[in-house]
Scaffold this motif. Structure first.
Motif, short mmCIF file in Angstrom:
data_model
loop_
_atom_site.label_atom_id
_atom_site.label_comp_id
_atom_site.label_asym_id
_atom_site.label_seq_id
_atom_site.Cartn_x
_atom_site.Cartn_y
_atom_site.Cartn_z
N ASP A 157 0.83 -1.21 0.00
CA ASP A 157 0.00 0.00 0.00
C ASP A 157 0.87 1.26 0.00
O ASP A 157 1.70 1.45 0.89
N GLY A 158 0.69 2.11 -1.02
CA GLY A 158 1.42 3.36 -1.09
C GLY A 158 2.85 3.23 -1.61
O GLY A 158 3.55 4.22 -1.78
N HIS A 160 5.83 2.32 -4.42
CA HIS A 160 5.98 2.47 -5.86
C HIS A 160 6.50 1.14 -6.42
O HIS A 160 7.61 0.73 -6.13
N LEU A 179 -1.76 -2.55 -8.39
CA LEU A 179 -2.56 -1.31 -8.36
C LEU A 179 -3.78 -1.50 -7.45
O LEU A 179 -4.12 -0.62 -6.66
N ASN A 182 -3.22 -0.95 -3.92
CA ASN A 182 -2.85 0.43 -3.58
C ASN A 182 -1.37 0.77 -3.76
O ASN A 182 -0.88 1.72 -3.16
N ALA A 183 -0.66 0.01 -4.59
CA ALA A 183 0.66 0.47 -5.00
C ALA A 183 0.49 1.52 -6.09
O ALA A 183 -0.50 1.50 -6.83
N THR A 184 1.44 2.43 -6.19
CA THR A 184 1.58 3.27 -7.38
C THR A 184 2.36 2.42 -8.37
O THR A 184 3.44 1.95 -8.03
N VAL A 185 1.82 2.21 -9.56
CA VAL A 185 2.43 1.23 -10.46
C VAL A 185 2.92 1.88 -11.75
O VAL A 185 2.18 2.58 -12.42
N ARG B 166 -7.72 6.00 -10.94
CA ARG B 166 -7.72 4.57 -11.33
C ARG B 166 -9.12 3.99 -11.37
O ARG B 166 -9.35 2.84 -11.01
N THR B 186 2.60 5.30 -15.59
CA THR B 186 2.49 5.25 -14.13
C THR B 186 1.06 5.62 -13.74
O THR B 186 0.56 6.66 -14.15
N THR B 187 0.41 4.73 -12.99
CA THR B 187 -0.95 5.00 -12.53
C THR B 187 -0.91 5.37 -11.06
O THR B 187 -0.42 4.61 -10.23
N CYS B 188 -1.40 6.58 -10.76
CA CYS B 188 -1.37 7.12 -9.39
C CYS B 188 -2.78 7.23 -8.84
O CYS B 188 -3.75 7.21 -9.60
N HIS B 189 -2.89 7.43 -7.55
CA HIS B 189 -4.21 7.46 -6.90
C HIS B 189 -4.05 8.00 -5.49
O HIS B 189 -2.96 8.48 -5.11
N HIS B 191 -3.56 6.74 -2.69
CA HIS B 191 -2.52 6.18 -1.82
C HIS B 191 -1.10 6.49 -2.31
O HIS B 191 -0.13 6.05 -1.69
N THR B 192 -0.99 7.20 -3.41
CA THR B 192 0.33 7.56 -3.93
C THR B 192 0.98 8.56 -2.97
O THR B 192 0.34 9.56 -2.62
N THR B 193 2.21 8.27 -2.58
CA THR B 193 2.79 9.10 -1.51
C THR B 193 3.49 10.36 -2.03
O THR B 193 3.49 11.38 -1.37
#
Lengths: 278, 278
Positions: A157-158, A160, A179, A182-185, B166, B186-189, B191-193
């Protein structure tokens, strides 16, 4: 820095032990979990893979039906074979060994597998369900990667995650699973221009590129977790293991990493598919 | 730095003109392209959207059937309604307006739409096909984003695209479409830090987060292309337009950017679905 070696054999062993119990329970209810494998042609490594999968089934009590079709098989005949298995209620999972001979429309063949028997996670419908978060049977290598991550309590989670590779049964679905957790992928591939720089940002590196020792030690951020789904000739993974080890906080070896867990996921999905017919 | 304002109205106009011709051709062959829209309940903005879509259909000659179900409608009744439309050969596309009232299982309703009529790109099967590269009807907003990119000859191959959001009909499918066009994605959301840092790397920024003025000017790399799929109250997008304009090489306004093209993609998919019944 002390590294955790992510021991796929150990993860796999636990899965298979728990599957043996489930299979015993199902058999007591008159359900014999059954995986049908289809091999087309005589590619020696495909033959080996299919044999390994069939044998692994039998070791946990799953019945294995092994169809071996001649290399001249047409797309139509292959699809007919698959459709017969779709309609055979004693078969719970269907695996078509990749690659098929080049004259066959492999995608059409994959798509003909009924979604409830797609335990290998090759159909686009299965992929769609996985990516939208409610798929039952993701492709087995991505499922194995997530299983190792979970067994070793690796935080996702969170984080990269950088996935190197975008195949339909590996790079794409593992990107989707990460994803959804909740990873940034970031998904990279052969057209990625600044790969070392991007991998350097990863908390989690997934090597799924199919090139021996492709990922270099100086691409790895200190403390990164590395999961190597590559399996190239001579038991070599997609990462330069010795060089990558240095900065990693946790890493899968090749062999003995993602590989054995992949087959366990196939067995697990087959047992789950059988259980749903209760 | 001179910015190109990506004029969605202009892109949309060209699409609709070409659709008018195609509709005329189809009608000459006895095919009347037809989109059925389903609105459940009385949400005023949903009513407005459905009306806009129906009217847009009629302007290019597509027949529009508008079903308006009471807010008490059950999941079962909604699915029955959809299945009737699936079997109605005079209907080529089905759009269920999102969101439905909360007691309805929206995913189950979406999934009941036949894939050949899923012109709005909401089913998981359609998503899977899109992501694996052979989908006919991607979700309309992602399709609109790609259409604008193509009309303005924006290079995608080898570029780093950062998608902020997402959702199943926006962030996920636009990530898939860009990946299939050889972008590194890169897919962010939520939970992206380190979102500003990640966006700062993007050659292409896709704002798909649903928060007004969320993306800040100082997150934008000099020369980046920005496509804003956000549409928040008061005609405000997901980016801080004035601030982001400065560093962008090309940018969509809100309104008049992605929005109008989205509806055009719905019309285009409906006409394509009708043409396939020839």
């Amino acid at each position: 820095m002390e590294q955790i070696i992510l021991d796929g054999k150990q993860v796999s062993k636990k899965v298979r032990e728990s599957l043996k119990e489930k299979v015993t329970d199902l058999k007591a209810k008159g359900i014999i979990p059954c995986l049908a494998t289809i091999l087309v042609g005589d590619d020696p490594s495909s033959e080996t893979y299919v044999k390994m999968k069939g044998n692994a089934c039998e070791k946990v009590g799953i019945k294995s039906i092994r169809l071996h079709l001649p290399k001249e098989t047409t797309t139509e005949t292959l699809i007919e074979t698959i459709e017969n298995l779709n309609h055979d209620s004693s078969v719970h999972g269907i695996l078509l060994q990749h690659p098929v001979p080049s004259h066959i429309d492999e995608r059409a063949a994959f798509e003909s597998i009924a979604i409830e028997k797609d335990v290998d996670g090759v159909t686009s419908a299965g992929y769609g369900q996985t990516a939208l978060g409610f798929g039952k049977y993701p492709s087995c290598t991505p499922a194995a990667i997530m299983k190792i991550i979970d067994d070793y309590d690796i935080p996702v989670d969170g984080k990269h995650a950088v996935v190197v590779g975008r195949s339909p049964i590996l790079g794409k679905p593992v990107s989707a699973l990460l994803l959804n957790r909740n990873a940034t992928v970031t998904t990279c591939h052969s057209h990625t221009t600044n790969l070392p720089e991007i991998v350097k940002q990863a908390d989690i590196v997934i090597a799924a590129v199919g090139k021996p020792k492709f990922i270099q030690g100086d691409w790895i951020k200190k403390g990164a977790v590395i999961l190597d789904a590559g399996y190239n000739k001579g038991n070599i993974g997609d990462i330069d293991y010795e060089a990558c080890l240095e900065n990693a906080s946790a890493i899968t070896p090749v062999p003995g990493g993602v590989g054995p867990v992949t087959i366990s996921m196939l067995l697990k999905h087959t047992v789950e598919a059988a259980a749903l017919t209760e």
